[in-house]
Every structure is written in C-alpha cells, then in structure tokens.
Write a protein that holds these residues in place. Structure first.
Motif, PDB file in Angstrom:
ATOM      1  N   PHE A   1     -23.686 -32.700  13.597  1.00 19.37           N
ATOM      2  CA  PHE A   1     -24.455 -32.107  14.683  1.00 19.37           C
ATOM      3  C   PHE A   1     -25.717 -32.910  14.968  1.00 19.37           C
ATOM      4  O   PHE A   1     -26.157 -32.974  16.111  1.00 19.37           O
ATOM      5  CB  PHE A   1     -24.792 -30.648  14.359  1.00 19.37           C
ATOM      6  CG  PHE A   1     -23.644 -29.732  14.603  1.00 19.37           C
ATOM      7  CD1 PHE A   1     -23.501 -29.109  15.834  1.00 19.37           C
ATOM      8  CD2 PHE A   1     -22.697 -29.499  13.631  1.00 19.37           C
ATOM      9  CE1 PHE A   1     -22.440 -28.265  16.083  1.00 19.37           C
ATOM     10  CE2 PHE A   1     -21.627 -28.665  13.871  1.00 19.37           C
ATOM     11  CZ  PHE A   1     -21.495 -28.045  15.101  1.00 19.37           C
ATOM     12  N   SER A   2     -26.303 -33.509  13.964  1.00 17.72           N
ATOM     13  CA  SER A   2     -27.486 -34.333  14.195  1.00 17.72           C
ATOM     14  C   SER A   2     -27.149 -35.512  15.104  1.00 17.72           C
ATOM     15  O   SER A   2     -27.929 -35.883  15.981  1.00 17.72           O
ATOM     16  CB  SER A   2     -28.042 -34.845  12.861  1.00 17.72           C
ATOM     17  OG  SER A   2     -28.495 -33.778  12.079  1.00 17.72           O
ATOM     18  N   SER A   3     -25.965 -36.085  14.924  1.00 14.29           N
ATOM     19  CA  SER A   3     -25.594 -37.243  15.723  1.00 14.29           C
ATOM     20  C   SER A   3     -25.254 -36.863  17.149  1.00 14.29           C
ATOM     21  O   SER A   3     -25.639 -37.546  18.089  1.00 14.29           O
ATOM     22  CB  SER A   3     -24.411 -37.981  15.079  1.00 14.29           C
ATOM     23  OG  SER A   3     -23.263 -37.153  15.057  1.00 14.29           O
ATOM     24  N   ILE A   4     -24.543 -35.756  17.337  1.00 12.21           N
ATOM     25  CA  ILE A   4     -24.141 -35.416  18.697  1.00 12.21           C
ATOM     26  C   ILE A   4     -25.277 -34.806  19.495  1.00 12.21           C
ATOM     27  O   ILE A   4     -25.250 -34.831  20.717  1.00 12.21           O
ATOM     28  CB  ILE A   4     -22.927 -34.462  18.716  1.00 12.21           C
ATOM     29  CG1 ILE A   4     -23.303 -33.084  18.156  1.00 12.21           C
ATOM     30  CG2 ILE A   4     -21.753 -35.036  18.005  1.00 12.21           C
ATOM     31  CD1 ILE A   4     -22.219 -32.064  18.345  1.00 12.21           C
ATOM     32  N   GLU A   5     -26.296 -34.291  18.824  1.00 10.22           N
ATOM     33  CA  GLU A   5     -27.434 -33.733  19.553  1.00 10.22           C
ATOM     34  C   GLU A   5     -28.171 -34.804  20.349  1.00 10.22           C
ATOM     35  O   GLU A   5     -28.895 -34.500  21.288  1.00 10.22           O
ATOM     36  CB  GLU A   5     -28.392 -33.020  18.613  1.00 10.22           C
ATOM     37  CG  GLU A   5     -27.977 -31.597  18.316  1.00 10.22           C
ATOM     38  CD  GLU A   5     -29.061 -30.835  17.574  1.00 10.22           C
ATOM     39  OE1 GLU A   5     -29.307 -29.677  17.914  1.00 10.22           O
ATOM     40  OE2 GLU A   5     -29.639 -31.416  16.640  1.00 10.22           O
TER      41      GLU A   5
ATOM     42  N   THR B   1     -13.976 -35.051  25.183  1.00  5.74           N
ATOM     43  CA  THR B   1     -15.182 -34.241  25.032  1.00  5.74           C
ATOM     44  C   THR B   1     -15.625 -34.260  23.578  1.00  5.74           C
ATOM     45  O   THR B   1     -15.042 -34.954  22.738  1.00  5.74           O
ATOM     46  CB  THR B   1     -14.913 -32.788  25.470  1.00  5.74           C
ATOM     47  OG1 THR B   1     -13.994 -32.194  24.538  1.00  5.74           O
ATOM     48  CG2 THR B   1     -14.324 -32.736  26.868  1.00  5.74           C
ATOM     49  N   ASN B   2     -16.631 -33.445  23.262  1.00  3.71           N
ATOM     50  CA  ASN B   2     -17.134 -33.352  21.891  1.00  3.71           C
ATOM     51  C   ASN B   2     -16.445 -32.243  21.090  1.00  3.71           C
ATOM     52  O   ASN B   2     -16.986 -31.777  20.084  1.00  3.71           O
ATOM     53  CB  ASN B   2     -18.642 -33.115  21.895  1.00  3.71           C
ATOM     54  CG  ASN B   2     -19.006 -31.777  22.554  1.00  3.71           C
ATOM     55  OD1 ASN B   2     -18.209 -31.204  23.295  1.00  3.71           O
ATOM     56  ND2 ASN B   2     -20.203 -31.282  22.289  1.00  3.71           N
ATOM     57  N   ALA B   3     -15.259 -31.788  21.527  1.00  2.00           N
ATOM     58  CA  ALA B   3     -14.592 -30.640  20.910  1.00  2.00           C
ATOM     59  C   ALA B   3     -14.418 -30.818  19.405  1.00  2.00           C
ATOM     60  O   ALA B   3     -14.756 -29.929  18.613  1.00  2.00           O
ATOM     61  CB  ALA B   3     -13.231 -30.407  21.569  1.00  2.00           C
ATOM     62  N   ASP B   4     -13.889 -31.958  18.969  1.00  2.03           N
ATOM     63  CA  ASP B   4     -13.625 -32.139  17.548  1.00  2.03           C
ATOM     64  C   ASP B   4     -14.884 -32.508  16.767  1.00  2.03           C
ATOM     65  O   ASP B   4     -14.888 -32.443  15.530  1.00  2.03           O
ATOM     66  CB  ASP B   4     -12.524 -33.175  17.312  1.00  2.03           C
ATOM     67  CG  ASP B   4     -12.781 -34.487  18.033  1.00  2.03           C
ATOM     68  OD1 ASP B   4     -13.686 -34.542  18.889  1.00  2.03           O
ATOM     69  OD2 ASP B   4     -12.063 -35.463  17.754  1.00  2.03           O
ATOM     70  N   ALA B   5     -15.962 -32.864  17.458  1.00  7.10           N
ATOM     71  CA  ALA B   5     -17.245 -33.064  16.779  1.00  7.10           C
ATOM     72  C   ALA B   5     -17.929 -31.730  16.529  1.00  7.10           C
ATOM     73  O   ALA B   5     -18.686 -31.581  15.565  1.00  7.10           O
ATOM     74  CB  ALA B   5     -18.152 -33.967  17.615  1.00  7.10           C
ATOM     75  N   ILE B   6     -17.661 -30.747  17.384  1.00  2.70           N
ATOM     76  CA  ILE B   6     -18.190 -29.396  17.199  1.00  2.70           C
ATOM     77  C   ILE B   6     -17.345 -28.635  16.190  1.00  2.70           C
ATOM     78  O   ILE B   6     -17.837 -28.122  15.186  1.00  2.70           O
ATOM     79  CB  ILE B   6     -18.207 -28.640  18.541  1.00  2.70           C
ATOM     80  CG1 ILE B   6     -19.190 -29.284  19.520  1.00  2.70           C
ATOM     81  CG2 ILE B   6     -18.535 -27.161  18.323  1.00  2.70           C
ATOM     82  CD1 ILE B   6     -20.631 -29.163  19.123  1.00  2.70           C
TER      83      ILE B   6
ATOM     84  N   ASN C   1     -20.588 -26.302  23.931  1.00  8.89           N
ATOM     85  CA  ASN C   1     -21.912 -25.911  23.483  1.00  8.89           C
ATOM     86  C   ASN C   1     -21.872 -24.461  23.037  1.00  8.89           C
ATOM     87  O   ASN C   1     -20.900 -23.732  23.288  1.00  8.89           O
ATOM     88  CB  ASN C   1     -22.961 -26.100  24.583  1.00  8.89           C
ATOM     89  CG  ASN C   1     -24.300 -26.516  24.042  1.00  8.89           C
ATOM     90  OD1 ASN C   1     -24.760 -25.961  23.034  1.00  8.89           O
ATOM     91  ND2 ASN C   1     -24.953 -27.470  24.697  1.00  8.89           N
ATOM     92  N   ARG C   2     -22.911 -24.043  22.350  1.00  2.98           N
ATOM     93  CA  ARG C   2     -22.986 -22.658  21.876  1.00  2.98           C
ATOM     94  C   ARG C   2     -23.077 -21.693  23.048  1.00  2.98           C
ATOM     95  O   ARG C   2     -23.664 -21.988  24.081  1.00  2.98           O
ATOM     96  CB  ARG C   2     -24.209 -22.445  20.986  1.00  2.98           C
ATOM     97  CG  ARG C   2     -24.245 -23.274  19.704  1.00  2.98           C
ATOM     98  CD  ARG C   2     -25.404 -22.809  18.829  1.00  2.98           C
ATOM     99  NE  ARG C   2     -25.600 -23.675  17.679  1.00  2.98           N
ATOM    100  CZ  ARG C   2     -26.616 -24.508  17.531  1.00  2.98           C
ATOM    101  NH1 ARG C   2     -27.545 -24.593  18.481  1.00  2.98           N
ATOM    102  NH2 ARG C   2     -26.737 -25.266  16.453  1.00  2.98           N
TER     103      ARG C   2
END
Length: 400
Positions: free
Chosen positions: A25-29, A336-341, A398-399
């Motif tokens: 999460f730090s990286s994708i933020e 998308t960022n689906a698998d990073a989330i 996103n949340r």
C-alpha cells in the motif's frame, strides 16, 4: 466492555466468513491516494435490493447497514453510502454496569424480490470472560430507509437447533444466502440450518415466515462435481430457475454459469451435459463476478492456517472462449491496481458488478476483503478491511 475478536472467530462457521505495515500500500499510494473507508469492517455480502423508492446496493459491517442508489457513481472523496438509522443493531457487548446485553451483531444481509433480511445475534461473556454469540434471529424490512425491523417468525427456533452448546466456543451451523439476481422478480433468499435431531441440514425459503423446503427438489448446479450430500451454500437464478451449489462461489454468465468446487473453477454451458474444469488454483475459490469481458475470482479460506491464500484474479472470456486447452494454466494480468489492493494476504469475501453487460474497465465493481492474521511478516492493515470499489471515473480500486 470486552473485545469482540472472539465473537468474530466464533462466527466463522456461520459463513461457510499489532503492529501492521504494508509495503504494497505504501508503494501504490504514490499513484493512488487511498480514501478513508466509510464501510469498514467485516462485510460478508454485497446485495441488490429494490423497494418503493428504487433499486439499491446494500451491505453491512457487523454493526450497521449501509445502502446506496444503484448506478450512483462516486466522483470524489465523499461517500455515496448512507448508514441506515439503527435502533435495533449496534456494536454488541455485555454491559456489566446494567447487567444486560447491549446491541446485536449483523452476521449477513440477504434479499428477495420484496424484503431485505438480516441474520443477527447477541453476545454474552463466556467462562473465559470473552464475548460469545447467542440468540440468532432473522429480521426483515421492506425499505432501506427508516429504522423498522420485524422478527422473522419461526427463525429463532429453527436456528436455535443448530447451535452446539457443548463446545468451548458455541458453533452455529446456520447461514442465509440469496440469488442476488439482476431482475428483482428473480430474487430469492434462503436459510440453511442444521437439525441436530435429524442430523442433517434443513433448507428454508424466506418470506414473512420460514418455509421448509424438500431438499431433494432443489436443483444442483454442481452435480457430478461436488459430493451429493455437501451442504448448499449459494444459489443463482439461471434461465428462470434457482440453481444451488455447495460452494460460496457461483455466478450466472452469458449462456453459461460458473461455480467453484474447492480450488477448482467450472463452467456449465447451455446444451452441455457436464460442467468443464476451467481453472485450478492452490487455494479455495470464495467469490465470483462477471463482466462482458472478464470473469473475476476472489480467493481465501478462513479455515486455513495459511495467511497468503487469498487474492483476486481474472480470466479473459475471449481467451476462455477461444481454442486453448482446458484447464487453463494461468490467469490474465490486471491493468488496474486490483491485485495490488486485494493481495494474497486478504480473503476476497464478496464480489459484485453492478452491470455485467459492460466491460471491466467501464463497469462499477465492488469487493469486500478481510484477513486472518496480522503482524510484521504479513502486509495487511485493519484500515483496509471492508468494502472496496472500482469506478470508471477513478480508474482504480479504492476504499469505500
């Protein structure tokens, strides 16, 4: 006031549902600024419901029910979810000051064509002074708004017979599930409850009362792939009929339906006599959703000791419908960022696509995630537990 952690552990059987750091999460933020979650906590279902005021999506996080207008898009940081007025439910605990039970815990939310249902329980301190669930009941309402709930006649007595009191943490062999169909006329809801005297699960259709169903009349969608005596955990409405499965993961598609059996994903096509094995994973398939171009798959196993057996994956329907040999040996990458989330450290409890006729990139998608463990060796965070969404305008998850 006692912690409700033991309560959540005790509810695992109903659903079959620290020092933290998160390098992911730090990286994708750096690219995606994460919103604060309005709907946080354990969300066990994301359902469709229609009433006199329109069509809605409804979720619950244990303490509250939230709803949003179907089709409403989130464009900024402001939440599109409304917390329902709540006089019946709140975070449960036993008050030593009053000597009374305070609040109830919402285990799961389901709906049929007319009513919205809540499976809920109270909690009490056990001999170890931890909270334990008891007094399970189903309540219903005909509107997402307001604060009126009605106890479902007969539900408390039926579920009481499914509670094992002779164990350290009472086990409750009961749950609710629904077809969650796009067309409100095809929505149905059911109760599964263990009958100790008969030593088997009994199934009931929900309405303003519980009506027992002859299990032999239920249509099995996983016949020949799952054991015939497996407990039924999900239902879809397909070609106008309710089809039942022993897995939590099942979904209607275009000219076919998909379902899980343990770690395996199957597809049953119209006109075929046997379901085909599409893909096998190393962990349990927990949820499914479909768009016009992808099948989304959520994984996780709350009974496993592993902490990295979850995550989200998807398979291109074009590739699936092509000439490749089955079972497929890989999934497809996300843009998308689906698998990073939704990393493998999270269980993907629920998936829902508002409009399955559009592509994944053009659609509005929802998921709910939880985790089994936390600590410095596992990149998870309590802040990420709850409801997540993808909106085309945002372009990433996103949340919520």
């Amino acid at each position: 006031m006692r912690t409700i952690k033991s309560l959540l552990l005790a509810l695992v059987s109903v659903l079959a549902f620290t020092g933290c750091f998160s390098p992911v999460f730090s990286s994708i933020e750096k690219e995606v600024v994460l919103e604060s979650g309005e709907v946080s906590g354990t969300v066990n279902s994301i359902i469709r419901f229609s009433d006199k005021d329109g069509d809605w999506l409804v979720v619950s996080n244990g303490a509250y029910v939230f709803y949003k207008k179907a089709g409403e898009l989130r464009t900024g940081s402001e939440s599109v979810w409304t917390k329902r007025d709540n006089k019946l439910f709140s975070s449960p605990y036993y008050s030593y000051d009053s000597g009374k039970q305070e609040g109830m815990y919402i285990v799961k939310t389901v709906a049929d064509q007319n009513l919205l249902y809540i499976l809920a329980c109270k909690v009490r301190p056990n001999y170890e002074d931890n909270n334990e669930p008891f007094d399970y009941t189903i309540y219903y309402t005909d509107s997402v708004k307001g604060d009126s709930w009605t106890e479902l006649e007969g539900s408390k007595a039926v579920i009481a017979g499914a509670v094992s009191e002779d164990v350290e943490v009472p086990e409750v062999k009961a749950s609710v599930f629904c077809s969650n169909a796009l067309d409100a006329a095809n929505r149905t809801a059911y109760l599964r409850s263990y009958n100790s005297s008969a030593e088997k699960y009994v199934y009931y259709k929900l309405g303003t009362t519980v009506s027992e169903i002859d299990a032999s009349t239920l249509i099995r969608g996983d016949a020949g792939k799952a054991e015939s005596d497996d407990t039924l955990k999900s239902v879809i409405n397909y070609n106008g009929k309710d089809i039942f499965f022993s897995s939590l993961a099942s979904i209607s598609g275009d000219g076919c339906y998909f379902f899980g059996v343990g770690k395996d994903l199957y597809r049953m096509k119209d006109g075929e006599s046997e379901a085909e094995l599409i893909y096998s994973s190393d962990t349990k398939l927990l949820s499914l959703a479909v768009t016009s171009d992808y099948l989304l798959m959520g994984y996780g196993d709350s009974t496993s000791l592993l902490v990295n057996d979850g995550g989200i994956f998807h398979i291109s329907l074009q590739r699936m419908n092509g000439t490749e040999t089955f079972p497929l040996n890989k999934t497809d990458p996300f843009v998308t960022n689906a698998d990073a989330i939704m990393t493998t450290s999270y269980e993907v409890r629920s998936l829902l696509v508002e409009d399955p006729s559009v592509t994944e990139a053009e659609g509005v998608l929802f998921s709910s995630i939880v985790f089994k463990s936390s600590g410095n060796s596992v990149p998870v965070s309590y802040e990420n537990k709850g409801l997540w969404a993808y909106y085309p305008g945002r372009g990433n998850w996103n949340r919520e």
